[in-house]
Design an enzyme around this catalytic site. Structure first.
Site, PDB file in Angstrom:
ATOM      1  N   HIS A 196       1.326  10.926  -2.224  1.00 39.45           N
ATOM      2  CA  HIS A 196       0.023  10.303  -2.546  1.00 39.45           C
ATOM      3  C   HIS A 196      -0.328   9.234  -1.528  1.00 39.45           C
ATOM      4  CE1 HIS A 196       0.084  12.384  -6.337  1.00 39.45           C
ATOM      5  NE2 HIS A 196       1.274  11.882  -6.634  1.00 39.45           N
TER       6      HIS A 196
ATOM      7  N   HIS B 188       2.014   0.041   0.944  1.00 41.39           N
ATOM      8  CA  HIS B 188       1.429   1.356   1.186  1.00 41.39           C
ATOM      9  C   HIS B 188      -0.067   1.174   1.397  1.00 41.39           C
ATOM     10  CE1 HIS B 188       1.029   0.653  -3.176  1.00 41.39           C
ATOM     11  NE2 HIS B 188      -0.153   1.202  -2.974  1.00 41.39           N
TER      12      HIS B 188
ATOM     13  N   HIS C  29      -4.144   2.865   1.106  1.00 40.40           N
ATOM     14  CA  HIS C  29      -5.061   3.821   0.476  1.00 40.40           C
ATOM     15  C   HIS C  29      -6.195   4.037   1.456  1.00 40.40           C
ATOM     16  CE1 HIS C  29      -3.313   3.545  -3.586  1.00 40.40           C
ATOM     17  NE2 HIS C  29      -3.020   2.322  -3.221  1.00 40.40           N
TER      18      HIS C  29
ATOM     19  N   GLU D 167      -9.739   0.909  -2.507  1.00 41.02           N
ATOM     20  CA  GLU D 167      -9.801   1.106  -3.966  1.00 41.02           C
ATOM     21  C   GLU D 167     -10.696   0.039  -4.596  1.00 41.02           C
ATOM     22  OE1 GLU D 167      -5.563   1.606  -5.172  1.00 41.02           O
ATOM     23  OE2 GLU D 167      -6.235   3.641  -5.364  1.00 41.02           O
TER      24      GLU D 167
ATOM     25  N   HIS E 120      -1.692  -2.299   0.171  1.00 41.55           N
ATOM     26  CA  HIS E 120      -1.117  -2.951  -1.012  1.00 41.55           C
ATOM     27  C   HIS E 120       0.312  -3.385  -0.721  1.00 41.55           C
ATOM     28  CE1 HIS E 120      -4.110  -0.747  -3.857  1.00 41.55           C
ATOM     29  NE2 HIS E 120      -4.616  -1.835  -3.307  1.00 41.55           N
TER      30      HIS E 120
ATOM     31  N   THR F 134      -2.885   1.401  -9.698  1.00 45.49           N
ATOM     32  CA  THR F 134      -4.159   2.111  -9.507  1.00 45.49           C
ATOM     33  C   THR F 134      -3.995   3.629  -9.534  1.00 45.49           C
ATOM     34  OG1 THR F 134      -3.856   2.122  -7.121  1.00 45.49           O
ATOM     35  CG2 THR F 134      -5.051   0.241  -8.073  1.00 45.49           C
TER      36      THR F 134
END
Ligand code: 9AA
Ligand code: ZN
Length: 258
Positions: free
Chosen positions: A64, A94, A96, A106, A119, A197
């Site tokens: 992911h 990590h 996003h 996000e 994050h 999240t």
């Protein structure tokens, strides 16, 4: 486990509540941050990061996101201050990013999204004995969110190239990377009580979202991409190193301009 959840039409955020009812909870993240509706809390001090004895171990793709894991067996890398009652240990960071366009963050700010969002995940090792236990406690985690400014097409390609060619489930060495170089100069922040999240969406995160985004210049990427060009064939095993170099060079020289 199959695809319990994802970002598609059939398994995306709008249906996560079917397997993860907490998705309909009252402290779910991400949120839209509306700056002029945020109230100033004079009792909040600055956020302090002690990442100097940084303890990065490896970089992996968990299907992911791409995650850089840290050794969290002691308090070498911690975040403290701000809304936190005690130090929280750095566990991993990590990113996003969106698969299309430059709207991968996000959190949004007054409805606007950034290209991507970093994050930095920390856990309350004073009150809890394991990360897993902290990840289910209301004050168990503290996540520092950093916005990354719109990448140029080329920058994004390189990011994807680095992040995505780490085949799913693979991992590469990624030692000695100090994430402090991933931060903007000022750590003015918004904070609120929220959640993970992605599933399991535990409502265990004290969010600290930094106001200023960081940007990546095309120049930095060009120099790196150029240097890695001949090594393309070897890039797979050295992925961690190149990404390390990319992140470190660009960030240490601080020639962030866009
Ligand atoms: C069981 O513990 C977990 C599970 C998932 C994540 C990842 C994530 O869902 N959480 C944030 S924050 N961003 C994400 O993508 C996690 O990160 C702290 C901790
Ligand atoms: Zn995240």
């Amino acid at each position: 486990t199959g695809n319990l959840w994802g970002y598609g039409k059939e398994d995306g955020p709008s249906v996560w509540h079917k397997n993860y009812p907490v998705a309909q909870g009252d402290r779910q993240s991400p949120i839209d941050i509306v700056p002029h509706q945020a109230s100033h809390d004079p009792s909040l001090g600055p956020v302090v990061l002690n990442y100097d004895q940084c303890t990065s171990i490896k970089i992996a793709n968990n299907g992911h996101s791409v995650v850089v894991e840290f050794d969290d067996s002691d308090d070498r890398s911690v975040i403290r201050g701000g809304p936190l009652d005690n130090p929280y240990r750095l566990k991993q960071f990590h990113f996003h990013w969106g698969v299309k366009g430059c709207h991968g963050s996000e959190h949004t700010v007054a409805g606007n999204s950034y290209a991507s969002e970093l994050h930095l995940v920390h856990w309350n090792a004073v009150k809890y004995t394991t990360f897993g236990e902290a990840a289910t406690a209301p004050d168990g985690l503290a996540v520092l969110g950093i916005f990354l400014q719109h990448h140029g097409r080329f920058v994004k390609a390189v990011f994807f190239f680095f992040f995505f060619f780490l085949l799913q489930g693979s991992a590469a060495d990624f030692k000695g990377f100090n994430p402090k170089c991933l931060l903007p100069s000022s750590l003015h922040y918004w904070t609120y009580l929220g959640s993970l999240t992605t599933p399991p969406l535990h409502e265990s995160v004290i969010w600290i979202v930094v106001k200023d985004p960081i940007t990546v210049s095309e120049k930095q990427v060009t120099c790196l991409a150029g240097s890695s060009e001949p090594a393309l064939g070897r890039l797979l095993p050295a992925s961690g190193l190149y990404l390390h170099t990319f992140l470190t060079q660009g960030l240490y020289t601080r020639n962030w301009e866009f």
